[in-house]
Scaffold this motif. Structure first.
Motif, PDB file in Angstrom:
ATOM      1  N   LEU A 109       0.866  -1.163   0.000  1.00  0.00           N
ATOM      2  CA  LEU A 109       0.000   0.000   0.000  1.00  0.00           C
ATOM      3  C   LEU A 109       0.912   1.226   0.000  1.00  0.00           C
ATOM      4  O   LEU A 109       1.726   1.399   0.909  1.00  0.00           O
ATOM      5  N   ALA A 110       0.807   2.053  -1.044  1.00  0.00           N
ATOM      6  CA  ALA A 110       1.596   3.285  -1.130  1.00  0.00           C
ATOM      7  C   ALA A 110       0.682   4.457  -0.815  1.00  0.00           C
ATOM      8  O   ALA A 110      -0.401   4.590  -1.392  1.00  0.00           O
ATOM      9  N   ILE A 111       1.120   5.312   0.108  1.00  0.00           N
ATOM     10  CA  ILE A 111       0.335   6.477   0.521  1.00  0.00           C
ATOM     11  C   ILE A 111       1.146   7.731   0.236  1.00  0.00           C
ATOM     12  O   ILE A 111       2.262   7.877   0.734  1.00  0.00           O
ATOM     13  N   ASP A 112       0.588   8.625  -0.577  1.00  0.00           N
ATOM     14  CA  ASP A 112       1.271   9.867  -0.953  1.00  0.00           C
ATOM     15  C   ASP A 112       0.563  11.035  -0.276  1.00  0.00           C
ATOM     16  O   ASP A 112      -0.609  11.324  -0.553  1.00  0.00           O
ATOM     17  N   LEU A 113       1.297  11.712   0.623  1.00  0.00           N
ATOM     18  CA  LEU A 113       0.736  12.839   1.365  1.00  0.00           C
ATOM     19  C   LEU A 113       1.115  14.146   0.681  1.00  0.00           C
ATOM     20  O   LEU A 113       2.090  14.803   1.038  1.00  0.00           O
ATOM     21  N   GLY A 114       0.347  14.525  -0.325  1.00  0.00           N
ATOM     22  CA  GLY A 114       0.577  15.759  -1.047  1.00  0.00           C
ATOM     23  C   GLY A 114      -0.618  16.683  -0.900  1.00  0.00           C
ATOM     24  O   GLY A 114      -1.255  16.723   0.163  1.00  0.00           O
ATOM     25  N   SER A 115      -0.939  17.427  -1.949  1.00  0.00           N
ATOM     26  CA  SER A 115      -2.128  18.278  -1.910  1.00  0.00           C
ATOM     27  C   SER A 115      -3.355  17.436  -1.588  1.00  0.00           C
ATOM     28  O   SER A 115      -4.227  17.844  -0.818  1.00  0.00           O
ATOM     29  N   LYS A 194      -7.153  -7.643   5.769  1.00  0.00           N
ATOM     30  CA  LYS A 194      -7.309  -8.496   4.592  1.00  0.00           C
ATOM     31  C   LYS A 194      -6.003  -9.159   4.188  1.00  0.00           C
ATOM     32  O   LYS A 194      -5.994 -10.304   3.740  1.00  0.00           O
ATOM     33  N   ILE A 195      -4.896  -8.410   4.356  1.00  0.00           N
ATOM     34  CA  ILE A 195      -3.577  -8.886   3.912  1.00  0.00           C
ATOM     35  C   ILE A 195      -2.584  -8.632   5.044  1.00  0.00           C
ATOM     36  O   ILE A 195      -1.916  -7.591   5.072  1.00  0.00           O
ATOM     37  N   PRO A 196      -2.492  -9.538   6.013  1.00  0.00           N
ATOM     38  CA  PRO A 196      -1.643  -9.295   7.194  1.00  0.00           C
ATOM     39  C   PRO A 196      -0.188  -8.992   6.860  1.00  0.00           C
ATOM     40  O   PRO A 196       0.481  -8.259   7.595  1.00  0.00           O
ATOM     41  N   GLU A 197       0.322  -9.525   5.756  1.00  0.00           N
ATOM     42  CA  GLU A 197       1.737  -9.358   5.423  1.00  0.00           C
ATOM     43  C   GLU A 197       2.011  -8.100   4.598  1.00  0.00           C
ATOM     44  O   GLU A 197       3.160  -7.843   4.217  1.00  0.00           O
ATOM     45  N   ILE A 198       0.994  -7.285   4.322  1.00  0.00           N
ATOM     46  CA  ILE A 198       1.180  -6.129   3.450  1.00  0.00           C
ATOM     47  C   ILE A 198       2.153  -5.130   4.072  1.00  0.00           C
ATOM     48  O   ILE A 198       2.180  -4.922   5.292  1.00  0.00           O
ATOM     49  N   LYS A 199       2.980  -4.514   3.217  1.00  0.00           N
ATOM     50  CA  LYS A 199       3.874  -3.448   3.648  1.00  0.00           C
ATOM     51  C   LYS A 199       3.329  -2.114   3.165  1.00  0.00           C
ATOM     52  O   LYS A 199       2.691  -2.040   2.115  1.00  0.00           O
ATOM     53  N   VAL A 200       3.590  -1.071   3.948  1.00  0.00           N
ATOM     54  CA  VAL A 200       3.044   0.256   3.670  1.00  0.00           C
ATOM     55  C   VAL A 200       4.192   1.239   3.488  1.00  0.00           C
ATOM     56  O   VAL A 200       5.111   1.279   4.311  1.00  0.00           O
ATOM     57  N   TYR A 201       4.138   2.029   2.420  1.00  0.00           N
ATOM     58  CA  TYR A 201       5.151   3.052   2.159  1.00  0.00           C
ATOM     59  C   TYR A 201       4.464   4.408   2.075  1.00  0.00           C
ATOM     60  O   TYR A 201       3.502   4.573   1.317  1.00  0.00           O
ATOM     61  N   ILE A 202       4.960   5.362   2.856  1.00  0.00           N
ATOM     62  CA  ILE A 202       4.390   6.704   2.909  1.00  0.00           C
ATOM     63  C   ILE A 202       5.369   7.682   2.278  1.00  0.00           C
ATOM     64  O   ILE A 202       6.556   7.684   2.604  1.00  0.00           O
ATOM     65  N   CYS A 203       4.869   8.518   1.367  1.00  0.00           N
ATOM     66  CA  CYS A 203       5.730   9.486   0.686  1.00  0.00           C
ATOM     67  C   CYS A 203       5.002  10.815   0.572  1.00  0.00           C
ATOM     68  O   CYS A 203       3.896  10.993   1.069  1.00  0.00           O
ATOM     69  N   GLY A 204       5.629  11.773  -0.115  1.00  0.00           N
ATOM     70  CA  GLY A 204       4.996  13.051  -0.356  1.00  0.00           C
ATOM     71  C   GLY A 204       5.521  14.160   0.531  1.00  0.00           C
ATOM     72  O   GLY A 204       6.258  13.930   1.498  1.00  0.00           O
ATOM     73  N   GLY A 205       5.101  15.385   0.223  1.00  0.00           N
ATOM     74  CA  GLY A 205       5.603  16.560   0.914  1.00  0.00           C
ATOM     75  C   GLY A 205       5.353  16.580   2.399  1.00  0.00           C
ATOM     76  O   GLY A 205       6.139  17.153   3.163  1.00  0.00           O
ATOM     77  N   ASP A 206       4.253  15.971   2.853  1.00  0.00           N
ATOM     78  CA  ASP A 206       3.932  15.967   4.284  1.00  0.00           C
ATOM     79  C   ASP A 206       4.315  14.662   4.974  1.00  0.00           C
ATOM     80  O   ASP A 206       3.976  14.462   6.141  1.00  0.00           O
ATOM     81  N   SER A 207       5.010  13.782   4.268  1.00  0.00           N
ATOM     82  CA  SER A 207       5.296  12.458   4.827  1.00  0.00           C
ATOM     83  C   SER A 207       6.168  12.516   6.087  1.00  0.00           C
ATOM     84  O   SER A 207       5.952  11.749   7.038  1.00  0.00           O
TER      85      SER A 207
END
Length: 238
Positions: A109-115, A194-207
């Motif tokens: 799961l990729a999360i981008d913290l931008g506008s 749902k997916i216990p092994e999932i990895k999460v990556y957070i990016c973006g200007g507010d990350s």
């Protein structure tokens, strides 16, 4: 092989030099001509450009070295399962691919913290499935100011120490900051159920403002989109 990847946004230009998959260095520019002089002095073998400001034809007139132009027709290292692939932002798919590559080509799961805050899921079959889009920090502050008669436009320089505000301004700041944090945690937990092994990556200007969320399955990688662009470039030149 050294790769140069370039991400030209509406207001800022970001670029990074990679050796294979390893990031050597990254830079940010506001002026295209200054960026171009910097790139022309660099030593690299392949280049990829993603741009919302210039077309491929316009860039070909400006840039003297060969480059791969990222478009919705570009070959990607993952399958795109989005129902409207032509409407998918190229920065969104690049962030998803960057996370997928860093995770060892597993479900991410990729999360981008931008506008806006964007959530991108790539499944265990290396298929991009979509995600969600919600307002970012500044957009929430501007919305409360614009759509009410009395609420001010509050500064969001730093996260409040407590979720409990004791004035109108501090209540708004707490509501915005902790609203985003609880949203992030809620989305992450929903995927992990749902997916216990999932990895999460957070990016973006507010990350970097949410580095406290980092743990064994959550990673903060501000330049994740550049990693994704490099992965796409490697896929196209190999």
């Amino acid at each position: 092989m050294k790769n140069l990847v370039i991400d030209i946004g509406n207001s800022r230009i970001k670029s990074a030099l990679f050796e294979g998959k390893d990031l050597i260095g990254d830079h940010s520019f506001e002026d295209f001509d200054a960026a171009l002089r910097f790139w022309e002095a660099m030593d690299f073998q392949a280049c990829l450009v993603s741009s919302v400001r210039f077309t491929q034809e316009e860039l070909a007139e400006k840039i003297s070295f060969p480059f791969v132009f990222l478009s919705h027709d570009s070959h990607l290292p993952i399958l795109n399962g989005y129902s409207t692939p032509k409407t998918l932002g190229l920065d969104r798919i690049a962030a998803a691919i960057g996370a997928w590559d860093l995770a060892g080509k597993k479900s991410v799961l990729a999360i981008d913290l931008g506008s806006c805050i964007t959530y991108e899921w790539v499944d265990e079959l290396s298929i991009y499935r979509g995600g969600a889009i919600s307002p970012g920090l500044q957009m929430r502050a501007k919305a409360m100011n614009s759509f009410t008669a009395r609420l001010p436009l509050v500064a969001l320089d730093q996260k409040p120490e407590d979720a409990l505000g004791n004035s109108t301004v501090s209540c708004m700041q707490s509501g915005i900051w902790y609203g985003v944090e609880y949203e992030l945690l809620g989305h992450i937990e929903a995927y992990r159920l749902k997916i216990p092994e999932i990895k999460v990556y957070i990016c973006g200007g507010d990350s970097l403002s949410f580095e406290s969320l980092a743990k064994d399955h959550i990673f903060v990688v501000p330049n994740l989109v550049l990693h994704g662009l490099n992965c796409i470039l490697n896929h196209n030149v190999e």
